[in-house]
Write a protein that holds these residues in place. Structure first.
Motif, mmCIF file in Angstrom:
data_model
loop_
_atom_site.group_PDB
_atom_site.id
_atom_site.type_symbol
_atom_site.label_atom_id
_atom_site.label_comp_id
_atom_site.label_asym_id
_atom_site.label_seq_id
_atom_site.Cartn_x
_atom_site.Cartn_y
_atom_site.Cartn_z
ATOM 1 N N GLU A 29 2.861 1.554 -3.289
ATOM 2 C CA GLU A 29 2.015 2.017 -4.394
ATOM 3 C C GLU A 29 2.072 3.527 -4.573
ATOM 4 O O GLU A 29 1.900 4.055 -5.655
ATOM 5 C CB GLU A 29 0.547 1.686 -4.098
ATOM 6 C CG GLU A 29 0.096 0.360 -4.582
ATOM 7 C CD GLU A 29 -1.248 -0.004 -3.997
ATOM 8 O OE1 GLU A 29 -2.110 0.882 -3.898
ATOM 9 O OE2 GLU A 29 -1.419 -1.158 -3.619
ATOM 10 N N GLU A 30 2.239 4.210 -3.453
ATOM 11 C CA GLU A 30 2.265 5.666 -3.514
ATOM 12 C C GLU A 30 3.672 6.183 -3.753
ATOM 13 O O GLU A 30 3.890 7.399 -3.776
ATOM 14 C CB GLU A 30 1.727 6.239 -2.193
ATOM 15 C CG GLU A 30 0.253 5.957 -2.012
ATOM 16 C CD GLU A 30 -0.257 6.333 -0.620
ATOM 17 O OE1 GLU A 30 0.515 6.268 0.337
ATOM 18 O OE2 GLU A 30 -1.439 6.669 -0.523
ATOM 19 N N PHE A 36 0.845 -1.205 0.000
ATOM 20 C CA PHE A 36 0.000 0.000 0.000
ATOM 21 C C PHE A 36 0.880 1.254 0.000
ATOM 22 O O PHE A 36 0.649 2.204 -0.749
ATOM 23 C CB PHE A 36 -0.910 -0.035 1.235
ATOM 24 C CG PHE A 36 -1.817 1.157 1.392
ATOM 25 C CD1 PHE A 36 -3.059 1.174 0.786
ATOM 26 C CD2 PHE A 36 -1.435 2.261 2.146
ATOM 27 C CE1 PHE A 36 -3.914 2.262 0.934
ATOM 28 C CE2 PHE A 36 -2.283 3.352 2.304
ATOM 29 C CZ PHE A 36 -3.523 3.349 1.691
ATOM 30 N N HIS A 37 1.905 1.267 0.841
ATOM 31 C CA HIS A 37 2.811 2.424 0.880
ATOM 32 C C HIS A 37 3.652 2.499 -0.391
ATOM 33 O O HIS A 37 3.877 3.582 -0.937
ATOM 34 C CB HIS A 37 3.712 2.355 2.109
ATOM 35 C CG HIS A 37 2.977 2.558 3.395
ATOM 36 N ND1 HIS A 37 2.410 3.765 3.734
ATOM 37 C CD2 HIS A 37 2.690 1.715 4.409
ATOM 38 C CE1 HIS A 37 1.802 3.648 4.914
ATOM 39 N NE2 HIS A 37 1.954 2.416 5.332
ATOM 40 N N THR A 43 -3.757 0.136 -8.935
ATOM 41 C CA THR A 43 -4.848 -0.402 -8.146
ATOM 42 C C THR A 43 -6.086 0.453 -8.341
ATOM 43 O O THR A 43 -6.021 1.661 -8.221
ATOM 44 C CB THR A 43 -4.481 -0.371 -6.653
ATOM 45 O OG1 THR A 43 -3.322 -1.155 -6.489
ATOM 46 C CG2 THR A 43 -5.599 -0.919 -5.815
ATOM 47 N N ARG A 89 -6.615 7.345 -4.944
ATOM 48 C CA ARG A 89 -5.709 8.234 -4.215
ATOM 49 C C ARG A 89 -4.417 8.485 -4.976
ATOM 50 O O ARG A 89 -3.650 9.367 -4.625
ATOM 51 C CB ARG A 89 -5.411 7.647 -2.828
ATOM 52 C CG ARG A 89 -4.600 6.376 -2.865
ATOM 53 C CD ARG A 89 -4.444 5.786 -1.462
ATOM 54 N NE ARG A 89 -3.238 4.995 -1.348
ATOM 55 C CZ ARG A 89 -3.083 3.781 -1.862
ATOM 56 N NH1 ARG A 89 -4.073 3.212 -2.524
ATOM 57 N NH2 ARG A 89 -1.950 3.131 -1.714
ATOM 58 N N LEU A 90 -4.172 7.686 -6.020
ATOM 59 C CA LEU A 90 -2.926 7.850 -6.765
ATOM 60 C C LEU A 90 -3.043 8.894 -7.876
ATOM 61 O O LEU A 90 -2.056 9.253 -8.493
ATOM 62 C CB LEU A 90 -2.499 6.507 -7.361
ATOM 63 C CG LEU A 90 -2.347 5.370 -6.342
ATOM 64 C CD1 LEU A 90 -2.087 4.048 -7.049
ATOM 65 C CD2 LEU A 90 -1.235 5.659 -5.346
#
Ligand SMILES: Cc1cc2nc3c(=O)[nH]c(=O)nc-3n(C[C@H](O)[C@H](O)[C@H](O)COP(=O)(O)OP(=O)(O)OC[C@H]3O[C@@H](n4cnc5c(N)ncnc54)[C@H](O)[C@@H]3O)c2cc1C
Ligand SMILES: Cc1ncc(C[n+]2csc(CCOP(=O)(O)OP(=O)(O)O)c2C)c(N)n1
Ligand code: SF4
Ligand SMILES: [Mg+2]
Lengths: 541, 333
Positions: free
Chosen positions: A54-55, A51-52, B11, B19-20
């Motif tokens: 991904e950003e 999750f982290h 995703t 959020r991306l």
């Protein structure tokens, strides 16, 4: 108030109408356990570190990862990644390349010089760790981060256990071991190299240790009886691989026979090729698909020119040849002798038949139970001796790096509890985020990214690392393939699809809340949540 | 229109928010600032697709017009569940009209605004399929023909839901309604009747016509936004499943809209000045049966006996749409 013509009531908002009273079922946000996390023997929170990642927040990702496993760069190379086998994405297109991302994060930590958080409060307790393999390193790391004083005793001149003295360099460059180990030492762990513990109790008493973790591994190569005219030519795999780390490389000759079908057999056969053997043949008594070695490692070996001779057992070894007997599988899949023999040229035979635990040290510790050659421990990795815990290869079960790391972590928690005079109870697990909980419509189609592989010629002649890492763009892409099974990733779908505006968005990082005043319980959010992070429940009375 | 398609893999590309993505690229529905034009407390059924579609559309129109918007609403479920006197769920200025004259009322509002020089304030008209394709059709055609500056949005739930599920000219063949019962040798609504109002709107050669569904909010928002960037008569036809009228589970509303579009039964496209300019291609093709089975209004096609003949006729309709609107990418054909 004067009202317009024909208007008799005060107008107002429908907010006065609490439609939540219609509800017979209510949605609730849950965190379900993703299959990757559930499967990881080291207990990594994979979904969360992805999750982290991904950003693009790689340091945050690495910190979440190393909460459970301090050896990211090592794991990213040698872990057999059962997580990927369990990954739900495998049922959609291909599993997420978790291991490749882990390697990227581990390497990034070294490139960027990230350290573990310094220990802030010292407990005043001291724990002795025997063995600097993955089990010992993991235990030391987790104990140290809880503030305990830790000393690792290691018999060999360098740390790492089988990471260094087993796994060949072309799969795990030694610099990678060094930097992952150094980061643990930097926390204030004391590493005493070249110190073989002979008497556990004596050392504990002499130095005033409050508890002990044993991670001595299984170091002794199993032997098989082979009538041999020239016994010198028969060696064992762990011995050969161990010698690779010393000054005098093993002399195996031009034609090397490796006996066994596990990963160690593959490693030795590939090492022999790199040492210059023209022929490196694995003799195995069953068929290729029955080999315990992982199929991608078998394929890599075959690409490098290693040969496989299956359904064969070695019955004799002479000066320049060996004799093998052909086998055939019976109805139960067991190999049975056929009475047909064949000779093969061989300068040396390397036995790769598994390893045994060295029981000398352990037999000297009263109270330790040893069954079938391994030390018995409970779920907390506690032995029968108070304050003595054990994990890794020496306790049996699956013998892999990730299992050893998991044992070290679990034991460290139990030791921490023991030192505080309480019993460690692991937290209950969330319900599993199975594939049928997901709404995969929402995930775009995205095939897996492939790691670069070293040129075949260089693989046959050098010990350069075979499998490369992902670059940043690919690692990011791979992380983004994660479906975040069972855990809200703030995609706003529930917030969007509620026809009643009954989902309250709390802002970045804060997820959502239901407004039960208006939620009619239609269940649209539950059905549409991509990752299965909402459950519908009967309305409480 | 292809904004819903993927620029880079990540995703949740098809999710409401992401959020991306940069703030500017996010959907209206994912933001805290969305108007919530149709607020909580309305009396629509659980899982109502019309309530959902209306909020999607009007929130997008509000953002596109900087909140300078007036709506003219036709009688129908949307009006009845949102405005039982003296309450309202609408968080925008709106004017009630009759069942059949919404397009004309909206035209009048637009004319009044023009006369008053308030050209920045824009007008939408909203009606159900009955109010649009049947009783209000004359007014609508007039609005198109005069090219009045109105965006007309039809929320198509394929029958007169508000009065108890009577057949409209948008009801699909074979569907059971109160006035097309599942009896006789050809149960449910007849084949060969009904009208396709998006195509009729196109025949007026108005600036913009589009179809959309509640299964793809990004696509829907893009179309509303585009429509609000234009002037003259514009028409958007949105498929909004109705759990009550279709005999479907309330949680299945979005899924049914998805199955309708992925089977080809409901083609999603857009057109300018009478010519089709784009269509939303099918991503995971499904047989119409997957869609029909989940709705009690088609139950008679499966029980007491399986009506493969009728299902085949419906499949042929879907296949025709796929051909006609090019709903499958070439390599998949
Ligand atoms: C050739 C080979 C390849 C492998 N490849 C993989 C792989 O790719 N992936 C994977 O997951 N697993 C692999 N494994 C298995 C994996 O290496 C082991 O499961 C793992 O290293 C076990 O960790 P451990 O800490 O229990 O023991 P070890 O790694 O064996 O470490 C034990 C340490 O204790 C020390 N020690 C022992 N006795 C004493 C003493 N009395 N005093 C002080 N120190 C002592 C030893 O010197 C050693 O350093 C491989 C194993 C081999 C042999
Ligand atoms: C002239 C006239 N005839 C009949 C009615 C009764 N009536 C109110 S709503 C409605 C049906 C509306 O159907 P539709 O336009 O499809 O909207 P839905 O309720 O399905 O959203 C009817 C017949 C009316 N209000 N006015
Ligand atoms: S998709 Fe992600 S969270 Fe789900 S199992 Fe695979 S790696 Fe884990
Ligand atoms: Mg209707």
């Amino acid at each position: 108030m004067r009202k317009p013509f024909a208007v008799t009531l005060d107008v107002g908002s429908s907010l006065a109408n609490l439609t939540g009273s219609w509800r017979s079922e209510r949605p609730v946000y849950v965190d379900r356990l993703p299959p990757c996390n559930a499967t990881c023997p080291a207990g990594e929170n994979i979904q969360q570190w992805l999750f982290h990642a991904e950003e693009g927040h790689y340091e945050a990702a690495w910190r979440v990862l190393t909460r459970d496993n301090p050896l990211a760069a090592i794991m990213g190379r040698v872990c057999y990644h059962p997580c990927e086998g369990a990954c739900n994405r495998g049922q959609l297109d291909e599993s997420v390349g978790i291991n490749a991302v882990e390697r990227f994060l581990g390497d990034e930590a070294t490139r960027q010089g990230w350290c573990f958080d310094p220990v802030t409060t010292e407990s005043g307790k001291r724990v002795m760790v025997v063995g600097s393999g993955p089990a010992g390193l993991s235990a030391a790391y987790h104990l140290r981060s809880k503030g305990h004083g830790v000393v690792i005793f290691e018999a060999e001149p360098l740390a790492g256990g089988m990471l260094r003295y087993g796994i060949p360099q072309y799969r795990l460059p030694r610099a990678v071991i060094d930097s992952d180990v150094q980061r643990i030492i930097d926390m204030g762990v004391e590493l005493r190299l070249g110190q073989r513990i002979e008497d556990i109790q004596a050392t504990m008493q002499q130095e005033g240790f409050d508890a002990c973790f044993l991670g001595v591994g299984s170091q002794i190569g199993k032997r098989a009886y082979i009538p041999a005219g020239d016994a010198r030519k028969i060696t064992d795999a762990v011995g050969v691989l161990h010698q690779m780390e010393g000054e005098h490389k093993p002399l195996l000759g031009r034609r090397v026979i490796v006996y066994g079908g596990g990963n160690t057999a593959i490693d030795v056969a590939r090492t022999a090729r790199r040492l210059g053997a023209e022929e490196s043949v694995i003799v195995y008594r069953r068929t290729r698909d029955k080999m315990p070695a992982h199929s991608h490692e078998v394929s890599e070996a075959l690409e490098e020119g290693v040969k496989l001779k299956w359904l064969s057992t070695i019955t004799a070894a002479d000066e320049e040849t060996i004799t093998v007997e052909k086998m055939e599988l019976d109805d139960d899949g067991f190999p049975q002798p056929t009475g047909e023999f064949e000779t093969m040229p061989a300068d040396s035979v390397v036995l790769a038949l598994g390893q045994d635990v060295d029981l000398d040290l352990l037999n000297r510790l009263p109270g330790l139970t040893i069954e079938r050659g391994v030390v018995q421990v409970d779920a907390n990795r506690a032995t029968g001796v108070p304050g003595v815990f054990a994990g890794g290869d020496m306790v049996g079960g699956e013998r892999t790096v990730t299992v050893a790391v998991g044992h070290g972590k679990r034991a460290a928690r139990a030791i921490d509890a023991y030192l505080q005079g309480v019993h460690h109870k692991p937290a209950g697990k969330h319900e599993l985020a199975t594939f049928d909980r997901l709404n995969t419509w929402y995930y775009s189609d995205a095939p897996k990214s492939i790691r670069p592989v070293l040129d075949i010629i260089r693989r046959q002649s050098t010990f350069d690392e075979v499998v490369g890492g992902l670059d940043e763009a690919n690692a990011l892409y791979e992380a983004r393939r994660c479906m975040s099974c069972g855990n809200c990733f703030e995609c706003d779908t529930c917030y969007g699809v509620c026809p009643d505006n009954a989902v309250i968005k709390l802002g970045p990082g804060k997820r959502f809340r239901f407004n039960y005043d208006y939620c009619k319980g239609c269940g649209l959010c539950v059905a549409e949540c991509p990752c299965g992070a909402i459950r519908i429940e009967a309305e409480p009375d | 229109m292809r904004t819903s398609h993927v620029k880079f893999y990540q995703t949740g590309t098809f999710t409401v928010g992401n959020r991306l993505l940069s703030e500017a690229e996010r959907s209206v529905q994912s933001t805290l600032e969305r108007t919530n034009a149709l607020n909580s407390g309305h009396r629509a059924c659980q899982g109502c697709g019309e309530a959902l579609g209306a909020r999607y559309a009007i929130d997008a129109a509000m953002r596109a017009t900087d909140n300078q918007l007036i709506a003219a609403n036709a009688t129908g479920c949307l009006e009845v569940f949102s405005t039982p006197y003296p309450q309202t769920s609408w968080q925008i200025p709106w004017i009630h009209s009759l069942f059949g004259n919404t397009a004309a009322v909206a035209t009048g509002v637009a004319a009044a605004l023009r006369v008053k020089g308030r050209t920045q304030t824009r007008v939408v008209a909203q009606g159900g399929d009955g109010g649009t394709t049947d009783i209000g059709f004359g007014c609508l055609s007039g609005m198109f023909e005069r090219n009045d500056d109105v965006l007309y949005i039809c929320y198509d739930n394929e029958a007169y839901m508000n009065t108890g599920v009577q057949r409209s000219s948008a009801t699909p063949p074979a569907a059971r309604t109160a006035t097309s019962q599942a009896v006789g040798s050809e149960p449910g609504n007849v084949f060969g009747q009904g009208k396709n109002v998006p195509l009729i709107a196109m025949a007026h050669e108005i600036p913009y016509v589009a179809t959309a569904s509640v299964a793809d909010v990004r696509d829907l928002e893009t179309k509303v936004t585009k429509a609000m960037s234009m002037h003259g008569a514009r028409y958007i036809h949105i498929l909004v499943p109705c759990p009550l009228g279709w005999g479907a589970a309330p949680h299945d509303t979005v899924n049914l809209a998805r199955l309708a579009t992925e089977s080809g039964l409901f083609p999603v496209f857009e057109a300018e000045h009478g010519e089709i300019t784009d269509r939303r291609t099918i991503r995971r093709k499904v047989p119409v049966e997957d869609y029909l089975r989940r709705q009690k209004r088609f139950a008679h096609l499966f029980k007491p006996e399986l009506r493969t003949d009728v299902i085949a006729q419906l499949q042929a309709m879907a296949d025709r749409n796929i051909r006609r609107f090019g709903l499958l990418d070439k390599e998949e054909l």
